[in-house]
Design a protein around this motif. Structure first.
Motif, PDB file in Angstrom:
ATOM      1  N   GLU A   1      -5.612   0.506   4.795  1.00  0.00           N
ATOM      2  CA  GLU A   1      -5.492   0.411   3.326  1.00  0.00           C
ATOM      3  C   GLU A   1      -5.889  -0.788   2.952  1.00  0.00           C
ATOM      4  O   GLU A   1      -7.254  -1.500   1.952  1.00  0.00           O
ATOM      5  CB  GLU A   1      -4.525   0.653   2.684  1.00  0.00           C
ATOM      6  CG  GLU A   1      -4.209   2.590   2.863  1.00  0.00           C
ATOM      7  CD  GLU A   1      -5.217   3.604   2.840  1.00  0.00           C
ATOM      8  OE1 GLU A   1      -5.656   2.940   1.346  1.00  0.00           O
ATOM      9  OE2 GLU A   1      -5.721   4.365   2.962  1.00  0.00           O
TER      10      GLU A   1
ATOM     11  N   ALA B   1      -0.524   0.475   6.735  1.00  0.00           N
ATOM     12  CA  ALA B   1      -1.542  -0.594   5.396  1.00  0.00           C
ATOM     13  C   ALA B   1      -2.385  -0.773   6.194  1.00  0.00           C
ATOM     14  O   ALA B   1      -3.246  -1.691   5.304  1.00  0.00           O
ATOM     15  CB  ALA B   1      -0.311  -1.680   5.704  1.00  0.00           C
TER      16      ALA B   1
ATOM     17  N   GLN C   1       6.855   3.351  -1.949  1.00  0.00           N
ATOM     18  CA  GLN C   1       7.964   3.947  -1.426  1.00  0.00           C
ATOM     19  C   GLN C   1       9.225   3.338  -0.403  1.00  0.00           C
ATOM     20  O   GLN C   1      10.026   3.786  -0.105  1.00  0.00           O
ATOM     21  CB  GLN C   1       7.858   5.612  -1.695  1.00  0.00           C
ATOM     22  CG  GLN C   1       7.374   5.784   0.142  1.00  0.00           C
ATOM     23  CD  GLN C   1       5.422   5.343  -0.164  1.00  0.00           C
ATOM     24  OE1 GLN C   1       5.283   5.001  -1.120  1.00  0.00           O
ATOM     25  NE2 GLN C   1       4.198   6.189   0.957  1.00  0.00           N
TER      26      GLN C   1
ATOM     27  N   HIS D   1       3.743   2.568  10.127  1.00  0.00           N
ATOM     28  CA  HIS D   1       2.645   2.790   8.837  1.00  0.00           C
ATOM     29  C   HIS D   1       2.325   1.243   8.379  1.00  0.00           C
ATOM     30  O   HIS D   1       1.150   1.170   7.959  1.00  0.00           O
ATOM     31  CB  HIS D   1       4.081   2.774   7.048  1.00  0.00           C
ATOM     32  CG  HIS D   1       3.287   4.422   6.568  1.00  0.00           C
ATOM     33  ND1 HIS D   1       5.118   4.822   7.515  1.00  0.00           N
ATOM     34  CD2 HIS D   1       2.566   5.308   5.858  1.00  0.00           C
ATOM     35  CE1 HIS D   1       5.118   6.371   6.921  1.00  0.00           C
ATOM     36  NE2 HIS D   1       3.596   6.147   6.039  1.00  0.00           N
TER      37      HIS D   1
ATOM     38  N   HIS E   1       0.953  -1.311  -0.480  1.00  0.00           N
ATOM     39  CA  HIS E   1       0.017  -0.243  -0.100  1.00  0.00           C
ATOM     40  C   HIS E   1       0.848   1.929  -0.477  1.00  0.00           C
ATOM     41  O   HIS E   1       0.585   1.835   0.232  1.00  0.00           O
ATOM     42  CB  HIS E   1      -0.708  -0.103   1.002  1.00  0.00           C
ATOM     43  CG  HIS E   1      -1.994  -1.082   1.293  1.00  0.00           C
ATOM     44  ND1 HIS E   1      -2.988  -1.089   0.149  1.00  0.00           N
ATOM     45  CD2 HIS E   1      -1.872  -2.316   2.313  1.00  0.00           C
ATOM     46  CE1 HIS E   1      -3.915  -2.199   0.119  1.00  0.00           C
ATOM     47  NE2 HIS E   1      -3.437  -3.180   1.493  1.00  0.00           N
ATOM     48  N   PHE E   2       2.304   1.269   0.814  1.00  0.00           N
ATOM     49  CA  PHE E   2       3.132   2.344  -0.004  1.00  0.00           C
ATOM     50  C   PHE E   2       4.610   2.367  -0.524  1.00  0.00           C
ATOM     51  O   PHE E   2       5.419   1.574   0.039  1.00  0.00           O
ATOM     52  CB  PHE E   2       3.328   2.610   1.615  1.00  0.00           C
ATOM     53  CG  PHE E   2       1.825   3.401   2.542  1.00  0.00           C
ATOM     54  CD1 PHE E   2       1.290   4.453   2.650  1.00  0.00           C
ATOM     55  CD2 PHE E   2       1.059   2.180   3.313  1.00  0.00           C
ATOM     56  CE1 PHE E   2       0.336   5.040   2.811  1.00  0.00           C
ATOM     57  CE2 PHE E   2       0.295   2.412   4.474  1.00  0.00           C
ATOM     58  CZ  PHE E   2       0.357   4.401   3.586  1.00  0.00           C
TER      59      PHE E   2
END
Length: 487
Positions: free
Chosen positions: A356, A353, A285, A349, A282-283
């Protein structure tokens, strides 16, 4: 024959009394700080997880301790229950009113002043509405450290941290919020002000009222200010990620870290492989930190008051032993502040996540550190049997025995349907396992309204009876955050 008032007339009288309370609050704290319009009150009536949405007669925003005391006295006169609220970032619904609409929210965001900062005494005195990150920044400007650190630090407040006895990532070294507090100022349920703002590390003068209010979630009174401990600002922080084959290896690695680093060890966070895969999904990066998958990842940090060179040398010696013994399969040490921040971003995060990915069953549990590996194995197996394909999102503060032991729906399963069907049985599996391992079903988030029934189920009868005795003695009218902590 005696005529009894009808239900309608009783309700009308109660409504009139509540209206009189709101009018009196306008006189006491100013009409601009008494919110009644639904558009204005809405942000204060839903908890951070959006699990609870209540209603309120008014949202009150006092600006001083004296104004808080005036509100409480008016609440006594008009028999209006009060719900204290800080940054509204709690995870157990402790700062959300019920749905009846008769309670009033007392939001303390305007109590946002720093009253004193004493570097020589290593203390800072702040009001309840000061945001945690601001306390950290003020301490840093004075070359001091305020070590409480958690994901919501940019919006949570000191009053809320104290009311829930918040934990965070540095409990291993510095303890929970209770250990960081020396003194309190509290408005009692009768509207009196207790000035316990003592900046003392030794004070054996009777019952420790401070510790009763900390963690009480506003059910015994309203915290309005606090004296908090500061520490010397470390000369260096060294952060690393270590890959391990199992939670049992993580426990052995923790023991090694304690032997090698002692009090320099300030962070030791466990994250399962699936946690970091979910973050990467979900992230994008935030990349998976190792070339190969590993069952468990530990994020650890040393804080050194001597020098970065000293910290790195110690770190390298510790890692060398861990790798040679097979406890650690791979490791990477942050080379700069940006890389250190990136490591912590991976950890922070995980909850984002999860959100999400969809609704999930969350648990904030604690067990003795020595039992964590066995707890995870046994409970994972029980959940897999109950819900084949359930995905375990296990992460948290291994160094102090606190895990966020969350269950994500199986791949492709409708998350709301999964929650509706399995939340209650999964909670029972997890909490029964926690109980067998002599742990707690709420390690750092508090009881609020989310876990108030679990307290009655798992706590001993004598403990609940003592808690009720305290509640009745402090708050005989039952107007302080009713329905939270105790029913």
């Amino acid at each position: 024959m005696t005529d009894h008032p009808s239900n309608a007339s009783v309700a009308s009288a109660a409504s009139a009394d509540a209206d009189a309370f709101v009018a009196a609050c306008r006189d006491a704290i100013g009409a601009a700080h008494v919110l009644t319009d639904p558009h204005d009150t809405a942000p204060f009536l839903t908890d951070w997880r959006r699990r609870y949405t209540g209603a309120a007669r008014a949202v009150l925003r006092p600006g001083t301790t004296q104004e808080v005391a005036a509100i409480v006295k008016l609440a006594n006169t008009h028999r209006v229950a009060l719900v204290p609220q800080g940054g509204n970032t709690g995870l157990a619904g402790g700062a959300t009113p019920d749905a009846a609409g008769g309670q009033a929210v007392v939001n303390l965001a305007r109590l946002n002043r720093t009253r004193a900062l004493d570097p020589s005494n290593n203390t800072i005195t702040v009001e309840a509405g000061v945001v945690l990150a601001e306390v950290q920044n003020q301490a840093r400007a004075a070359q001091r450290l305020f070590p409480l650190s958690l994901a919501a630090e940019g919006s949570c407040t000191i009053g809320g941290n104290l009311s829930t006895n918040a934990g965070g990532t540095a409990v291993l070294r510095y303890g929970n919020t209770r250990e960081l507090c020396l003194g309190l100022e509290v408005v009692t349920p009768q509207g009196e002000i207790w000035d316990g703002l003592r900046a003392l590390r030794k004070d054996n003068t009777g019952y420790d009222l401070r510790d009763l209010y900390i963690g009480a979630e506003g059910t015994l009174g309203i915290i309005t200010a606090a004296v908090m401990k500061l520490y010397p600002l470390p000369a260096a922080n060294v952060t690393a990620l270590a890959a391990l084959p199992s939670p049992h290896a993580a426990l052995d690695f923790l023991a090694l870290a304690h032997r090698c680093a002692g009090p320099l060890l300030t962070g030791f966070e466990l994250m399962s492989d699936f946690c970091l895969r979910l973050v990467g999904k979900h992230f994008p990066q935030l990349r998976y930190p190792f070339a190969e998958p590993h069952a468990q990842i530990v994020l650890l940090e040393l804080s050194d008051n001597e020098s970065e060179a000293h910290a790195r040398t110690l770190f390298e010696q510790m890692m060398e032993q861990a790798l040679e013994s097979g406890l650690v399969e791979d490791a990477v040490v942050a080379e700069n502040l940006a890389q250190s921040r990136a490591f912590w971003d991976l950890r922070e995060h995980i909850p984002l996540a999860q959100a999400e990915e969809g609704l999930n069953v969350k648990h904030d549990i604690g067990v003795p550190i020595s039992r964590i590996g066995t707890f995870i194995e046994e409970t994972d197996a029980a959940i897999a049997q109950a819900v084949p394909g359930a995905r375990m999102v296990t992460f948290g503060h291994l160094g102090d025995g606190n895990l966020h032991y969350n269950v994500q729906a199986p791949e492709g399963v409708d998350a709301p349907a999964f929650l509706a069907q399995y939340q209650a049985p999964l909670n029972r599996i997890v909490y029964d396992s926690v109980h067998r391992h002599h742990g707690t079903f709420s390690a750092e988030h508090g009881l609020g309204q989310l876990k108030v029934d679990e307290a009655t189920h798992y706590k001993a009868g004598v403990e609940i009876a003592l808690m009720r005795t305290l509640k009745t003695a402090f708050d005989p009218l039952g107007l302080m955050n009713p329905g939270k902590v105790l029913r």
